[in-house]
Scaffold this motif. Structure first.
Motif, PDB file in Angstrom:
ATOM      1  N   VAL A   1       0.847  -1.396  -0.085  1.00  0.00           N
ATOM      2  CA  VAL A   1      -0.022  -0.237   0.168  1.00  0.00           C
ATOM      3  C   VAL A   1       1.363   1.341  -0.075  1.00  0.00           C
ATOM      4  N   MET A   2       0.748   2.276  -0.716  1.00  0.00           N
ATOM      5  CA  MET A   2       1.463   2.906  -0.954  1.00  0.00           C
ATOM      6  C   MET A   2       0.502   4.819  -0.588  1.00  0.00           C
ATOM      7  N   LEU A   3       0.520   4.726   0.631  1.00  0.00           N
ATOM      8  CA  LEU A   3       0.378   6.358   0.395  1.00  0.00           C
ATOM      9  C   LEU A   3       1.248   7.570   0.025  1.00  0.00           C
ATOM     10  N   TYR A   4       0.437   8.399  -1.359  1.00  0.00           N
ATOM     11  CA  TYR A   4       1.224   9.684  -1.464  1.00  0.00           C
ATOM     12  C   TYR A   4       0.625  10.834  -2.217  1.00  0.00           C
ATOM     13  N   GLY A   5       1.588  11.612  -1.234  1.00  0.00           N
ATOM     14  CA  GLY A   5       0.185  13.059  -1.777  1.00  0.00           C
ATOM     15  C   GLY A   5       2.090  14.424  -1.241  1.00  0.00           C
ATOM     16  N   PRO A   6       1.572  15.329  -1.468  1.00  0.00           N
ATOM     17  CA  PRO A   6       2.332  16.866  -0.944  1.00  0.00           C
ATOM     18  C   PRO A   6       2.708  16.556   0.862  1.00  0.00           C
TER      19      PRO A   6
ATOM     20  N   LYS B  81      -2.410   2.138  -4.532  1.00  0.00           N
ATOM     21  CA  LYS B  81      -1.767   3.350  -4.237  1.00  0.00           C
ATOM     22  C   LYS B  81      -3.307   4.078  -4.265  1.00  0.00           C
ATOM     23  N   ILE B  82      -2.586   5.480  -2.888  1.00  0.00           N
ATOM     24  CA  ILE B  82      -3.514   6.121  -2.710  1.00  0.00           C
ATOM     25  C   ILE B  82      -3.090   7.716  -2.417  1.00  0.00           C
ATOM     26  N   ARG B  83      -4.442   8.366  -2.749  1.00  0.00           N
ATOM     27  CA  ARG B  83      -3.539   9.677  -2.747  1.00  0.00           C
ATOM     28  C   ARG B  83      -3.718  10.430  -2.136  1.00  0.00           C
ATOM     29  N   LEU B  84      -3.324  11.433  -0.956  1.00  0.00           N
ATOM     30  CA  LEU B  84      -4.486  12.046  -0.154  1.00  0.00           C
ATOM     31  C   LEU B  84      -3.538  13.446  -0.208  1.00  0.00           C
ATOM     32  N   ASP B  85      -4.708  14.087  -0.749  1.00  0.00           N
ATOM     33  CA  ASP B  85      -4.558  15.784  -0.851  1.00  0.00           C
ATOM     34  C   ASP B  85      -5.325  16.538  -0.016  1.00  0.00           C
ATOM     35  N   PRO B  86      -4.473  16.920  -0.316  1.00  0.00           N
ATOM     36  CA  PRO B  86      -4.832  18.387   1.468  1.00  0.00           C
ATOM     37  C   PRO B  86      -6.463  18.351   1.990  1.00  0.00           C
TER      38      PRO B  86
END
Length: 168
Positions: A41-46, A158-163
């Motif tokens: 599991v990949m958590l990605y974002g700013p 792959k899970i993108r976290l946005d503000p």
């Protein structure tokens, strides 16, 4: 209080991570349905939006031993730490490996993605593929990672976290 109660917002992401946790804790329910625990599991974002907090909540919810790997040691010590962590996790399954700030494991040019750190991570993931080990990575800039590392089979989710406020 549940592990994810300290995270405000991100409801759909929390639900997805809780489902993964349930799959880890109850594999006999999911196996007959053909559902498999993701290889990674990949958590990605700013930076600064809570990727590591979210990963730690998942780890807490799963109640499994965790092997944390972060580039916070002197040169030449990260690769042995990666190899040792994957070996220990394999000896103590089920377990979790947290690759925190994976995009910072190597300072090489982004065009050179065969650095020893990334090759060691890939080899470690491949070595534990058939074990009950969940690999979680947090990443600020997914473009800095080699495609061979982030492909399905190594990181299936792959899970993108946005503000906050942008998605939830």
């Amino acid at each position: 209080m549940g592990a994810f109660d300290k995270v405000i917002g991100y409801q759909s992401i929390k639900e997805e991570l809780l489902q993964i946790c349930d799959m880890i804790q109850n594999p006999d329910i999911y196996r007959p349905l053909g559902a498999q625990i993701p290889h990674g599991v990949m958590l990605y974002g700013p930076p600064g939006i809570g990727k590591t907090l979210m990963a730690e909540c998942l780890i807490e919810a799963c109640s499994l031993p965790v092997y944390r790997i972060r580039k916070d040691m002197g040169a030449g010590r990260l690769v042995p730490k990666i190899k040792e962590s994957f070996q220990s996790a394999k000896e103590h399954t089920p377990s979790v490996i947290l690759l925190d700030d994976l995009d910072k494991f190597s300072n090489e040019d982004t065009r050179r993605c065969d650095t020893e750190e990334y090759v060691s991570v890939q080899a470690g993931i491949d070595a534990v593929k058939d074990s009950r080990i969940l690999v979680i990575a947090t990443v600020n800039n997914i473009r800095k990672l080699p495609q061979s590392l982030i492909r399905s089979g190594r990181f299936d989710r792959k899970i993108r976290l946005d503000p906050p406020g942008k998605t939830d």
